[in-house]
Scaffold this active site. Structure first.
Site, PDB file in Angstrom:
ATOM      1  N   GLY A 159       0.620  -5.054   0.910  1.00 23.55           N
ATOM      2  CA  GLY A 159      -0.580  -5.123   0.065  1.00 23.55           C
ATOM      3  C   GLY A 159      -0.297  -5.757  -1.293  1.00 23.55           C
ATOM      4  O   GLY A 159      -1.208  -6.296  -1.926  1.00 23.55           O
ATOM      5  N   ALA A 188       0.860  -1.177   0.000  1.00 19.73           N
ATOM      6  CA  ALA A 188       0.000   0.000   0.000  1.00 19.73           C
ATOM      7  C   ALA A 188       0.904   1.236   0.000  1.00 19.73           C
ATOM      8  O   ALA A 188       2.078   1.165   0.383  1.00 19.73           O
ATOM      9  CB  ALA A 188      -0.889  -0.019   1.230  1.00 19.73           C
TER      10      ALA A 188
HETATM   11  N1  CAA Z   1       4.658   3.068  -0.666  1.00 18.65           N
HETATM   12  C1  CAA Z   1       5.149   4.223  -1.171  1.00 18.65           C
HETATM   13  N2  CAA Z   1       6.324   4.334  -1.795  1.00 18.65           N
HETATM   14  C2  CAA Z   1       7.085   3.235  -1.898  1.00 18.65           C
HETATM   15  C3  CAA Z   1       6.657   1.991  -1.385  1.00 18.65           C
HETATM   16  C4  CAA Z   1       5.382   1.929  -0.747  1.00 18.65           C
HETATM   17  N3  CAA Z   1       4.877   0.788  -0.256  1.00 18.65           N
HETATM   18  N4  CAA Z   1       7.629   1.078  -1.631  1.00 18.65           N
HETATM   19  C5  CAA Z   1       8.607   1.722  -2.280  1.00 18.65           C
HETATM   20  N5  CAA Z   1       8.285   3.027  -2.453  1.00 18.65           N
HETATM   21  C6  CAA Z   1       9.086   4.067  -3.108  1.00 18.65           C
HETATM   22  C7  CAA Z   1      10.260   4.494  -2.263  1.00 18.65           C
HETATM   23  O1  CAA Z   1       9.853   5.452  -1.301  1.00 18.65           O
HETATM   24  C8  CAA Z   1      11.180   5.068  -3.307  1.00 18.65           C
HETATM   25  O2  CAA Z   1      10.728   6.352  -3.639  1.00 18.65           O
HETATM   26  P1  CAA Z   1      11.818   7.554  -3.876  1.00 18.65           P
HETATM   27  O3  CAA Z   1      12.613   7.101  -5.072  1.00 18.65           O
HETATM   28  O4  CAA Z   1      10.967   8.754  -4.141  1.00 18.65           O
HETATM   29  O5  CAA Z   1      12.644   7.609  -2.645  1.00 18.65           O
HETATM   30  C9  CAA Z   1      10.924   4.180  -4.518  1.00 18.65           C
HETATM   31  O6  CAA Z   1       9.673   3.541  -4.280  1.00 18.65           O
HETATM   32  C10 CAA Z   1      11.984   3.105  -4.682  1.00 18.65           C
HETATM   33  O7  CAA Z   1      12.087   2.384  -3.458  1.00 18.65           O
HETATM   34  P2  CAA Z   1      13.480   2.155  -2.691  1.00 18.65           P
HETATM   35  O8  CAA Z   1      14.428   3.268  -2.968  1.00 18.65           O
HETATM   36  O9  CAA Z   1      13.161   1.886  -1.262  1.00 18.65           O
HETATM   37  O10 CAA Z   1      13.974   0.839  -3.449  1.00 18.65           O
HETATM   38  P3  CAA Z   1      14.927  -0.304  -2.876  1.00 18.65           P
HETATM   39  O11 CAA Z   1      15.234  -1.173  -4.042  1.00 18.65           O
HETATM   40  O12 CAA Z   1      16.054   0.284  -2.105  1.00 18.65           O
HETATM   41  O13 CAA Z   1      14.009  -1.115  -1.829  1.00 18.65           O
HETATM   42  C11 CAA Z   1      11.975  -2.223  -1.101  1.00 18.65           C
HETATM   43  C12 CAA Z   1      12.901  -1.851  -2.302  1.00 18.65           C
HETATM   44  C13 CAA Z   1      12.693  -3.222  -0.211  1.00 18.65           C
HETATM   45  C14 CAA Z   1      10.742  -2.869  -1.710  1.00 18.65           C
HETATM   46  C15 CAA Z   1      11.607  -0.957  -0.313  1.00 18.65           C
HETATM   47  O14 CAA Z   1      11.140   0.035  -1.215  1.00 18.65           O
HETATM   48  C16 CAA Z   1      10.539  -1.160   0.725  1.00 18.65           C
HETATM   49  O15 CAA Z   1      10.817  -1.696   1.785  1.00 18.65           O
HETATM   50  N6  CAA Z   1       9.278  -0.687   0.449  1.00 18.65           N
HETATM   51  C17 CAA Z   1       8.202  -0.719   1.413  1.00 18.65           C
HETATM   52  C18 CAA Z   1       7.637  -2.127   1.592  1.00 18.65           C
HETATM   53  C19 CAA Z   1       6.551  -2.121   2.631  1.00 18.65           C
HETATM   54  O16 CAA Z   1       6.746  -1.777   3.779  1.00 18.65           O
HETATM   55  N7  CAA Z   1       5.323  -2.519   2.214  1.00 18.65           N
HETATM   56  C20 CAA Z   1       4.181  -2.555   3.086  1.00 18.65           C
HETATM   57  C21 CAA Z   1       3.362  -1.292   2.950  1.00 18.65           C
HETATM   58  S1  CAA Z   1       2.028  -1.200   4.118  1.00 18.65           S
HETATM   59  C22 CAA Z   1       0.814  -2.203   3.476  1.00 18.65           C
HETATM   60  O17 CAA Z   1       0.939  -2.737   2.401  1.00 18.65           O
HETATM   61  C23 CAA Z   1      -0.445  -2.366   4.314  1.00 18.65           C
HETATM   62  C24 CAA Z   1      -1.354  -3.461   3.855  1.00 18.65           C
HETATM   63  O18 CAA Z   1      -1.425  -4.506   4.452  1.00 18.65           O
HETATM   64  C25 CAA Z   1      -2.213  -3.275   2.673  1.00 18.65           C
END
Ligand code: CAA
Length: 258
Positions: free
Chosen positions: A109, A65
């Site tokens: 999500g 999400a």
């Molecule tokens: N929401 C918003 N933005 C996100 C995102 C998310 N879930 N995941 C990644 N992004 C964005 C990052 O903020 C980044 O943006 P910027 O370039 O503007 O900084 C861009 O995507 C690229 O991401 P990273 O620089 O972090 O890429 P990476 O290769 O270093 O890492 C990753 C990849 C491990 C997937 C990391 O992005 C990450 O941990 N993302 C979040 C994962 C997460 O926590 N998901 C759960 C969300 S809550 C949820 O889903 C609730 C539910 O149950 C429905």
């Protein structure tokens, strides 16, 4: 013209949705889910579509999400909009089969969206996880319910409590995904599987999906009865006669999906 958040195409009798927010790893904002749900509704209502594939990019199916969108929301904000209810829940009501073609990250999500599909075909580079605990929340679109059903309690607890990711090989061993293929083959493999399904008789495909889902919701006796009654009902279709006659006559069936 700006790029759509979700690309919607058809390939023969297959509907294809491609999540298209590559800069944020296909983070699932409400707008994205609205577009996914609307496209699914249209495919579900279209007699010319027999199966649906949803995919993302090579790096990410979806990284969850949209954290940026939700970080400042209050309890009443999420409660009043029934966040993760409504349109997300609509996906559960789609009656045609949906295949998730997963490359790269399927997190939070994104993992839940993939699990909501009927089966998952993963690339060797796929990574599944429910890392919500690191954000001070828990999965909100079925992760605590569907992950244990898919991989068992031990692995589900491990993944949800530690936030560790599962790679494609482990996901296949655990039963989360149906096939693992080379990463550059994921979409083709999913489209081929969907094309096979879409060539079958649509009523039998829809009833099979409905009956399998019953296995998770009804006691065994009820599920068996549901299956048997639908098995009986299919004897009223053109396609049952055609399928069986074609077998006896040693030819390919010409299904009319009725
Ligand atoms: N929401 C918003 N933005 C996100 C995102 C998310 N879930 N995941 C990644 N992004 C964005 C990052 O903020 C980044 O943006 P910027 O370039 O503007 O900084 C861009 O995507 C690229 O991401 P990273 O620089 O972090 O890429 P990476 O290769 O270093 O890492 C990753 C990849 C491990 C997937 C990391 O992005 C990450 O941990 N993302 C979040 C994962 C997460 O926590 N998901 C759960 C969300 S809550 C949820 O889903 C609730 C539910 O149950 C429905």
């Amino acid at each position: 013209m700006s790029e759509p958040l979700v690309k919607v195409e058809t390939r023969g009798r297959v509907g294809l949705l491609t999540l298209n927010r590559p800069k944020v790893l296909n983070a699932l904002s409400n707008e994205v889910i609205d577009e996914v749900a609307n496209a699914m509704k249209a495919f579900d209502a279209d007699d010319n579509i027999g199966a649906i594939v949803i995919t993302g990019s090579e790096k990410a199916f979806a990284a969850g999400a949209d954290i940026a969108a939700m970080k400042d929301w209050s309890y009443t904000d999420v409660y009043k909009q029934d966040y993760l209810g409504h349109q997300w829940e609509y996906l559960r009501r789609v009656r045609k089969p949906i295949i998730a073609a997963v490359s790269g990250f399927a997190l939070g999500g994104g993992c839940e969206l993939a699990m909501q599909c009927d089966f998952i075909i993963a690339g060797e580079n796929a990574k599944f996880g429910q890392p919500e605990i690191k954000l001070g929340i828990i999965p909100g679109f079925g992760g605590t319910q569907r992950l244990p059903r898919a991989v068992g309690k031990a692995k589900a607890m491990d993944m949800i409590l530690t936030a560790r990711m599962m790679d494609a090989a482990e996901a296949e061993r655990a039963g989360l995904v149906s096939r693992v293929v080379p990463s550059d083959r994921v979409l083709d493999e999913a489209l081929e599987a969907a094309t096979v399904i879409a060539a079958m008789s649509l009523p039998s495909v829809m009833m099979a999906k409905e009956a399998i889902n019953r296995a998770y919701e009804a006691p065994l006796n009820e599920g068996l009865l549901f299956e048997r009654r639908n098995f009986h009902a299919l004897f009223s279709t053109h396609d049952q006669k055609e399928g069986m006659n074609a077998f006896i006559e040693k030819r390919q069936p010409q299904f009319k999906h009725e």
